[in-house]
Motif scaffolding. Structure first.
Motif, short mmCIF file in Angstrom:
data_model
loop_
_atom_site.label_atom_id
_atom_site.label_comp_id
_atom_site.label_asym_id
_atom_site.label_seq_id
_atom_site.Cartn_x
_atom_site.Cartn_y
_atom_site.Cartn_z
N VAL A 293 36.07 43.27 43.05
CA VAL A 293 36.34 42.53 41.80
C VAL A 293 35.03 42.12 41.14
O VAL A 293 34.87 42.26 39.92
CB VAL A 293 37.24 41.30 42.08
N HIS B 289 33.79 43.23 37.42
CA HIS B 289 33.37 42.28 36.38
C HIS B 289 31.95 42.60 35.90
O HIS B 289 31.66 42.53 34.70
CB HIS B 289 33.47 40.85 36.89
N TYR C 220 28.63 35.84 37.24
CA TYR C 220 29.47 34.83 36.59
C TYR C 220 28.66 33.89 35.68
O TYR C 220 29.18 33.43 34.66
CB TYR C 220 30.33 34.10 37.62
N ARG D 17 39.50 33.14 43.94
CA ARG D 17 40.62 33.38 43.01
C ARG D 17 40.49 32.49 41.77
O ARG D 17 40.73 32.94 40.66
CB ARG D 17 41.96 33.15 43.71
N GLN E 155 37.70 33.99 39.66
CA GLN E 155 38.18 35.21 39.01
C GLN E 155 39.11 34.87 37.85
O GLN E 155 39.00 35.44 36.77
CB GLN E 155 38.90 36.10 40.03
#
Length: 134
Positions: free
Chosen positions: A11, A15, A55, A115, A118
């Motif tokens: 994941v 991203h 992020y 989670r 995300q």
């Protein structure tokens, strides 16, 4: 444990690739130094550094903060869960292959934290897409 972290790694990579693709299309702006680090992230950065870079870059590129902190007790649980994954992936002794309930709890807590991270990424990406169609 290994499957959870393999999914998380996939994941994060997805991203990262989305950010690079949007930058290639001119949809978002990335600092050239950050862009270069994202492109080379697999070879040079540890996984936890890759998470921070991807992020934090998303927050800047999408113009909204990531509200899931990459710090604190939930981040610490994630890092301890990652240590458990490293132990069972690269055991030095037979005893390192045993995973106790506490370690499983840390993996679960770390997974819950991810989670949230995300979901926050998806939320700010969606808001950006609504303002700047892509």
């Amino acid at each position: 444990v290994r499957a959870i972290f393999a999914l998380i790694e996939a994941v994060v990579e997805q991203h990262k690739r989305l950010l690079l693709d949007l930058a290639d299309r001119g949809t978002i702006l990335l600092d050239p130094g950050v862009r270069a680090r994202l492109q080379e992230v697999k070879r040079y950065l540890r996984f936890e550094e890759k998470i921070r870079l991807v992020y934090q870059t998303a927050a800047l590129a999408f113009g909204q903060p990531i509200t899931t902190p990459i710090a604190g007790h939930r981040w610490d649980a994630f890092l301890k869960g990652l240590e458990t994954r490293h132990l069972i992936t690269h055991p030095k002794t037979f005893h390192e292959c045993h995973i106790g309930e506490e370690a499983i709890g840390l993996v679960d807590s770390g997974h819950e934290w991810f989670r949230d991270l995300q979901n926050n990424f998806v939320k700010i990406a969606r808001h950006h897409r609504e303002r700047h169609p892509w």
